[in-house]
Design a protein around this motif. Structure first.
Motif, PDB file in Angstrom:
ATOM      1  N   ALA A 145       0.277  -0.305  14.223  1.00  0.00           N
ATOM      2  CA  ALA A 145       0.697   0.904  14.943  1.00  0.00           C
ATOM      3  C   ALA A 145       1.743   1.714  14.188  1.00  0.00           C
ATOM      4  N   LEU A 146       2.274   1.196  13.105  1.00  0.00           N
ATOM      5  CA  LEU A 146       3.301   1.924  12.359  1.00  0.00           C
ATOM      6  C   LEU A 146       2.825   3.275  11.823  1.00  0.00           C
ATOM      7  N   PRO A 147       1.563   3.417  11.382  1.00  0.00           N
ATOM      8  CA  PRO A 147       1.125   4.746  10.934  1.00  0.00           C
ATOM      9  C   PRO A 147       1.200   5.829  12.000  1.00  0.00           C
ATOM     10  N   LEU A 148       1.344   5.446  13.275  1.00  0.00           N
ATOM     11  CA  LEU A 148       1.555   6.462  14.305  1.00  0.00           C
ATOM     12  C   LEU A 148       2.826   7.270  14.053  1.00  0.00           C
ATOM     13  N   LEU A 149       3.804   6.634  13.426  1.00  0.00           N
ATOM     14  CA  LEU A 149       5.062   7.324  13.142  1.00  0.00           C
ATOM     15  C   LEU A 149       4.895   8.374  12.042  1.00  0.00           C
ATOM     16  N   PHE A 150       3.875   8.193  11.200  1.00  0.00           N
ATOM     17  CA  PHE A 150       3.643   9.153  10.119  1.00  0.00           C
ATOM     18  C   PHE A 150       2.837  10.360  10.596  1.00  0.00           C
ATOM     19  N   GLY A 151       2.193  10.231  11.726  1.00  0.00           N
ATOM     20  CA  GLY A 151       1.394  11.337  12.235  1.00  0.00           C
ATOM     21  C   GLY A 151      -0.007  11.412  11.671  1.00  0.00           C
TER      22      GLY A 151
ATOM     23  N   GLY B 256      -0.111   7.797   6.296  1.00  0.00           N
ATOM     24  CA  GLY B 256      -0.380   7.054   7.524  1.00  0.00           C
ATOM     25  C   GLY B 256      -1.861   6.779   7.723  1.00  0.00           C
ATOM     26  N   GLU B 257      -2.696   7.764   7.430  1.00  0.00           N
ATOM     27  CA  GLU B 257      -4.140   7.576   7.581  1.00  0.00           C
ATOM     28  C   GLU B 257      -4.660   6.524   6.615  1.00  0.00           C
ATOM     29  N   THR B 258      -4.168   6.551   5.374  1.00  0.00           N
ATOM     30  CA  THR B 258      -4.611   5.574   4.376  1.00  0.00           C
ATOM     31  C   THR B 258      -4.169   4.167   4.740  1.00  0.00           C
ATOM     32  N   LEU B 259      -2.926   4.019   5.153  1.00  0.00           N
ATOM     33  CA  LEU B 259      -2.414   2.702   5.529  1.00  0.00           C
ATOM     34  C   LEU B 259      -3.155   2.143   6.730  1.00  0.00           C
ATOM     35  N   PHE B 260      -3.395   2.995   7.716  1.00  0.00           N
ATOM     36  CA  PHE B 260      -4.110   2.543   8.909  1.00  0.00           C
ATOM     37  C   PHE B 260      -5.532   2.121   8.561  1.00  0.00           C
TER      38      PHE B 260
ATOM     39  N   LEU C 243       0.821  -1.207   0.000  1.00  0.00           N
ATOM     40  CA  LEU C 243       0.000   0.000   0.000  1.00  0.00           C
ATOM     41  C   LEU C 243       0.852   1.253   0.000  1.00  0.00           C
ATOM     42  N   LEU C 244       1.976   1.196   0.701  1.00  0.00           N
ATOM     43  CA  LEU C 244       2.864   2.358   0.751  1.00  0.00           C
ATOM     44  C   LEU C 244       3.452   2.651  -0.625  1.00  0.00           C
ATOM     45  N   GLY C 245       3.796   1.603  -1.364  1.00  0.00           N
ATOM     46  CA  GLY C 245       4.350   1.798  -2.689  1.00  0.00           C
ATOM     47  C   GLY C 245       3.336   2.287  -3.707  1.00  0.00           C
ATOM     48  N   GLY C 246       2.056   2.084  -3.412  1.00  0.00           N
ATOM     49  CA  GLY C 246       1.030   2.510  -4.353  1.00  0.00           C
ATOM     50  C   GLY C 246       0.569   3.933  -4.167  1.00  0.00           C
ATOM     51  N   ARG C 247       1.101   4.635  -3.176  1.00  0.00           N
ATOM     52  CA  ARG C 247       0.695   6.016  -2.948  1.00  0.00           C
ATOM     53  C   ARG C 247       1.427   6.956  -3.894  1.00  0.00           C
TER      54      ARG C 247
END
Length: 270
Positions: free
Chosen positions: A125-131, A52-56, A38-42
């Motif tokens: 919880a990783l999207p927490l790092l993106f804010g 971060g919001e999209t991934l979460f 998903l991160l690579g498709g942004r």
């Protein structure tokens, strides 16, 4: 006698199995692969908060669907298969009660799914790092995923205690979960002449409503009251399913044994 001896045995067996740790690792690995995909498709011009919001949202939605369908595939045939095999009678010849068997089946069929969800939580919880999300969002969504899993599994146990054939238990579990998850919110949007306070009661038993509210960044006091009311109702449903399965199971396995014995006698006749 040990309290809930079947549960204690299943926990000991699962702790010794290498597949338990392997399943947690595989669940986390699959979540990371999905997350990276998903991160690579942004788009490159998206902000970290949007990413971060999209991934979460995508990963939590996938976990929600898996949690909701767990009861259909894991517990909806757990007790009915014992009825068909005629092994429940052997359990009730001992000092075991209905709740011992029900909680034991819940532990044996759902332990690995719970471990898999725990393995996916750190990736969630990783999207927490993106804010893009807050700690409150992550905590609420994680709690709702666990509650949805519990509700689905206990619903499957209750339907399995009533059913004999696997199709009956799985079909009844699917229909009930589909009704409270999708049909009740649909009725809420269709039935407009009813006062708003009464219409909102249709949303409270729905795990989908809980999941949608839990994902909001900040909740107003009315939304918080609706959220906690919905949590209470879904928890009550899960407890009632456990209680119902524990009470009905000692009563339903005898009917199956008598029917099976009559069928065998009929086959042996001329």
């Amino acid at each position: 006698m040990t309290f809930l001896p079947i549960v204690a045995r299943e926990l000991r067996v699962a702790a010794r199995q290498p597949s338990t740790s392997l399943l947690r690792f595989l669940a986390a690995l699959i979540a990371v692969v999905i997350w990276l995909g998903l991160l690579g498709g942004r788009y490159s011009n998206a902000s970290p908060a949007q990413i971060g919001e999209t991934l979460f949202g995508a990963l939590s939605s996938l976990l929600f669907l898996l949690s909701l369908s767990a009861g259909v595939f894991l517990t909806a045939d757990s007790l009915s298969s014992e009825k068909r095999d005629g092994t429940l009678g052997l359990l009730f010849l001992t000092d075991l009660k209905g709740y011992d068997v029900v909680f034991g089946k819940l532990a044996s069929t759902s332990l690995k799914s719970a471990y898999a969800m725990l393995g996916a939580f750190p990736v969630l919880a990783l999207p927490l790092l993106f804010g893009g999300i807050t700690a409150g969002q992550f905590g609420r969504v994680s709690a709702i995923l666990v509650l949805t899993l519990l509700l689905s599994l206990t619903c499957g146990l209750f339907m399995s205690a009533l059913a004999v054939q696997s199709r009956s238990g799985m079909g009844a579990t699917f229909l009930f979960l589909f009704f409270i998850t999708a049909m009740l919110p649909l009725i809420y949007w269709v039935v407009e002449p009813v006062p708003e306070t009464i219409r909102r009661l249709l949303l409270w038993p729905s795990p989908a409503f809980l999941f949608s509210v839990a994902g909001n960044g900040s909740l107003t006091p009315p939304e918080l009251r609706a959220f906690y009311s919905s949590v209470a109702i879904c928890t009550l449903f899960a407890l009632l399913f456990l209680l119902g399965a524990s009470v009905l199971l000692p009563l339903t396995w005898r009917d199956r044994v008598r029917v099976g014995s009559r069928r065998k006698i009929t086959r042996r006749g001329p």
